[in-house]
Scaffold this active site. Structure first.
Site, PDB file in Angstrom:
ATOM      1  N   ASP A  52      61.774  54.210  42.695  1.00 33.29           N
ATOM      2  CA  ASP A  52      61.204  54.787  41.469  1.00 33.29           C
ATOM      3  C   ASP A  52      59.716  55.073  41.718  1.00 33.29           C
ATOM      4  O   ASP A  52      58.961  54.185  42.148  1.00 33.29           O
ATOM      5  CB  ASP A  52      61.368  53.792  40.313  1.00 33.29           C
ATOM      6  CG  ASP A  52      61.027  54.417  38.975  1.00 33.29           C
ATOM      7  OD1 ASP A  52      61.975  54.799  38.257  1.00 33.29           O
ATOM      8  OD2 ASP A  52      59.825  54.534  38.656  1.00 33.29           O
ATOM      9  N   ASN A 102      52.552  64.246  35.746  1.00 30.45           N
ATOM     10  CA  ASN A 102      52.931  65.264  34.755  1.00 30.45           C
ATOM     11  C   ASN A 102      51.814  65.508  33.747  1.00 30.45           C
ATOM     12  O   ASN A 102      51.482  66.658  33.429  1.00 30.45           O
ATOM     13  CB  ASN A 102      54.173  64.803  33.981  1.00 30.45           C
ATOM     14  CG  ASN A 102      55.458  65.121  34.720  1.00 30.45           C
ATOM     15  OD1 ASN A 102      55.502  66.037  35.533  1.00 30.45           O
ATOM     16  ND2 ASN A 102      56.498  64.346  34.458  1.00 30.45           N
ATOM     17  N   ASP A 107      57.436  68.427  39.301  1.00 32.62           N
ATOM     18  CA  ASP A 107      58.636  68.943  39.985  1.00 32.62           C
ATOM     19  C   ASP A 107      58.396  69.075  41.486  1.00 32.62           C
ATOM     20  O   ASP A 107      59.262  68.756  42.303  1.00 32.62           O
ATOM     21  CB  ASP A 107      59.021  70.317  39.424  1.00 32.62           C
ATOM     22  CG  ASP A 107      59.756  70.192  38.094  1.00 32.62           C
ATOM     23  OD1 ASP A 107      60.033  69.044  37.681  1.00 32.62           O
ATOM     24  OD2 ASP A 107      60.055  71.235  37.472  1.00 32.62           O
ATOM     25  N   GLU A 160      62.478  60.309  37.868  1.00 33.99           N
ATOM     26  CA  GLU A 160      61.805  60.104  39.161  1.00 33.99           C
ATOM     27  C   GLU A 160      62.458  58.940  39.901  1.00 33.99           C
ATOM     28  O   GLU A 160      61.845  58.239  40.672  1.00 33.99           O
ATOM     29  CB  GLU A 160      60.309  59.908  38.938  1.00 33.99           C
ATOM     30  CG  GLU A 160      59.826  58.527  38.559  1.00 33.99           C
ATOM     31  CD  GLU A 160      60.223  58.041  37.150  1.00 33.99           C
ATOM     32  OE1 GLU A 160      61.200  58.547  36.573  1.00 33.99           O
ATOM     33  OE2 GLU A 160      59.554  57.124  36.649  1.00 33.99           O
TER      34      GLU A 160
HETATM   35  N1  LIG Z   1      58.199  67.010  36.431  1.00 26.21           N
HETATM   36  C1  LIG Z   1      59.254  66.280  36.089  1.00 26.21           C
HETATM   37  N2  LIG Z   1      59.059  65.120  35.428  1.00 26.21           N
HETATM   38  C2  LIG Z   1      60.118  64.376  35.104  1.00 26.21           C
HETATM   39  C3  LIG Z   1      61.411  64.750  35.426  1.00 26.21           C
HETATM   40  N3  LIG Z   1      62.288  63.813  34.990  1.00 26.21           N
HETATM   41  C4  LIG Z   1      61.530  62.852  34.398  1.00 26.21           C
HETATM   42  N4  LIG Z   1      60.215  63.171  34.455  1.00 26.21           N
HETATM   43  C5  LIG Z   1      59.068  62.478  33.968  1.00 26.21           C
HETATM   44  O1  LIG Z   1      58.908  61.251  34.659  1.00 26.21           O
HETATM   45  C6  LIG Z   1      58.102  60.426  33.838  1.00 26.21           C
HETATM   46  C7  LIG Z   1      58.605  59.025  33.905  1.00 26.21           C
HETATM   47  O2  LIG Z   1      57.679  58.237  33.214  1.00 26.21           O
HETATM   48  P1  LIG Z   1      57.839  56.673  33.054  1.00 26.21           P
HETATM   49  O3  LIG Z   1      59.275  56.321  32.811  1.00 26.21           O
HETATM   50  O4  LIG Z   1      56.872  56.232  32.071  1.00 26.21           O
HETATM   51  O5  LIG Z   1      57.512  56.100  34.458  1.00 26.21           O
HETATM   52  P2  LIG Z   1      56.200  56.173  35.298  1.00 26.21           P
HETATM   53  O6  LIG Z   1      55.158  56.980  34.651  1.00 26.21           O
HETATM   54  O7  LIG Z   1      56.552  56.605  36.665  1.00 26.21           O
HETATM   55  O8  LIG Z   1      55.760  54.680  35.296  1.00 26.21           O
HETATM   56  P3  LIG Z   1      56.398  53.538  36.172  1.00 26.21           P
HETATM   57  O9  LIG Z   1      57.756  53.899  36.519  1.00 26.21           O
HETATM   58  O10 LIG Z   1      56.331  52.348  35.275  1.00 26.21           O
HETATM   59  O11 LIG Z   1      55.498  53.399  37.335  1.00 26.21           O
HETATM   60  C8  LIG Z   1      58.155  61.021  32.447  1.00 26.21           C
HETATM   61  O12 LIG Z   1      56.923  61.597  32.147  1.00 26.21           O
HETATM   62  C9  LIG Z   1      59.204  62.096  32.525  1.00 26.21           C
HETATM   63  O13 LIG Z   1      58.919  63.185  31.688  1.00 26.21           O
HETATM   64  C10 LIG Z   1      61.595  65.998  36.131  1.00 26.21           C
HETATM   65  O14 LIG Z   1      62.693  66.442  36.452  1.00 26.21           O
HETATM   66  N5  LIG Z   1      60.472  66.694  36.432  1.00 26.21           N
END
Ligand SMILES: Nc1nc2c(ncn2[C@@H]2O[C@H](COP(=O)(O)OP(=O)(O)OP(=O)(O)O)[C@@H](O)[C@H]2O)c(=O)[nH]1
Length: 363
Positions: free
Chosen positions: A221, A229, A238, A264
């Site tokens: 992860d 983002n 992306d 992610e």
């Molecule tokens: N660009 C993009 N962003 C994505 C996609 N799928 C999920 N996300 C983003 O991934 C982010 C995941 O955020 P969080 O679950 O808070 O996790 P994090 O910011 O990585 O924090 P931790 O996992 O705790 O380190 C969110 O902002 C989602 O919008 C995708 O296909 N493309």
């Protein structure tokens, strides 16, 4: 006159249809035959010669020549031959030198007429029969050729259709292949999607169970991915997700399974790998991601990832295995991120944490 009628009819049809072209060998044959008719005719209808050589120069031989004319020269030749014989017979009858010796001239005329009628019927009749048979054979041949042409045409059509069908079939197979691939592939990264990945893992687990082999799972992860983002936009996020695939693929063996679980989060399944080996692979992945530099609009993006490792116990369902890996991942996040945690190293509290995923639904 009766005997000459067929010749007149045949000649009349000739002129109507246009004069036919006789081949040289036909003319030669006709010439030889008519010479024989002249020699034998002259001798057999001259009473002195007839008496001298009764057996050889007899009008009966002329019947045979009429038959030969029918076979070799056709209706025209046979008619001409009969006409020639008629000339001899009539000429000798008129002069009274004919060999048909009967009591009265009237009977001589009747007998001559009968003789000529027999020759005409045998020769011209046979020629017409042969012509009819030959015409029928030609018609049959034409039908046969037409049938062959029709068959060939049909065969070509069938071949064309078969070819077209094969092409359509091939196109359909290709389309199906593309459809199956796209149904199994994550659109953004091009690697197996969650559904396909889980079904592959389940199949692999069945095989490993039978072989009595072990396996491990690594859940990956990205850390603080939300910030990417938020700061640079979704497009940059992306791009990072796409670029993350290569370092992970480089760190595992080609036969290992690798898929995107969503967002992610990625999962790796290592067949035959125990905890120790899985830890080292996970560490390699972590290091590869850490050293990755993604260039977005002249801006370098660096990311790190937290990884949770779990070894399969050889019995449990994949749900359980991935929950273990998920829990280990949670530990890694808790312990400061950018690290690998194996569930055996994690503290007991973490095991009470609700799972990242409710459960790993199979396709
Ligand atoms: N660009 C993009 N962003 C994505 C996609 N799928 C999920 N996300 C983003 O991934 C982010 C995941 O955020 P969080 O679950 O808070 O996790 P994090 O910011 O990585 O924090 P931790 O996992 O705790 O380190 C969110 O902002 C989602 O919008 C995708 O296909 N493309």
């Amino acid at each position: 006159m009766l005997v000459l009628t067929p010749l007149i009819v045949v000649l009349w049809r000739w002129f109507q249809a246009g004069l036919p072209h006789f081949k040289l060998h036909y003319l030669l044959e006709a010439l030889i035959l008519w010479l024989a008719v002249i020699v034998i005719g002259y001798q057999s209808f001259t009473v002195e010669s007839y008496e001298k050589a009764f057996l050889f120069f007899t009008p009966i031989w002329l019947v045979l020549l009429g038959v030969i004319a029918a076979i070799r020269l056709g209706v025209v030749g046979a008619s001409a031959t009969v006409a020639l014989i008629t000339v001899f017979a009539v000429e000798h009858l008129v002069r009274g030198t004919h060999p048909i010796i009967v009591d009265t001239p009237q009977n001589a005329v009747w007998l001559t007429q009968e003789y000529l009628a027999i020759i005409a019927v045998v020769s011209i009749g046979l020629a017409m029969l042969i012509q009819e048979i030959s015409e029928q054979r030609d018609v049959l041949k034409q039908h046969e050729n037409a049938l062959k042409a029709q068959n060939q045409f049909l065969e070509e059509r069938v071949n064309e259709r078969t070819l077209a069908l094969k092409e359509v079939n091939q196109a359909l197979q290709n389309a199906n292949g593309r459809l199956a691939k796209s149904a199994a592939t994550d659109e953004l990264t091009g690697i197996p999607n969650r559904r396909h990945f889980l079904s592959e893992v389940q199949r692999e687990l069945q095989r490993l169970r039978l072989d009595g082999q072990t396996a491990s799972a690594i859940m990956i992860d990205l850390d603080h991915f939300k910030q990417v983002n938020d700061n640079l936009g979704h497009e940059a996020g992306d791009l990072v997700l796409c670029n993350i695939v290569e370092p992970i693929s480089n760190a595992i063996r080609p036969r290992d399974l690798f898929g995107r679980m969503g967002g992610e989060e990625f999962l790796v399944f290592l067949s035959g790998a125990d905890q120790k080996l899985a830890n080292s692979v996970a560490e390699r992945i972590r290091a590869e991601i850490e050293s990755l530099e993604v260039l977005y609009r002249n801006q370098k993006i660096n990311v790190t990832a937290s990884l949770g490792v779990a070894e399969w116990d050889g019995r449990s369902h994949l749900d359980e295995l991935f929950h273990q890996a998920d829990k280990a991942l949670y530990q890694a996040k808790n312990k400061g991120r950018n690290r690998v945690i194996n569930l055996t190293e994690s503290d007991s509290d973490s095991k009470n944490r609700p799972s990242h995923e409710d459960h790993f639904e199979l396709p």
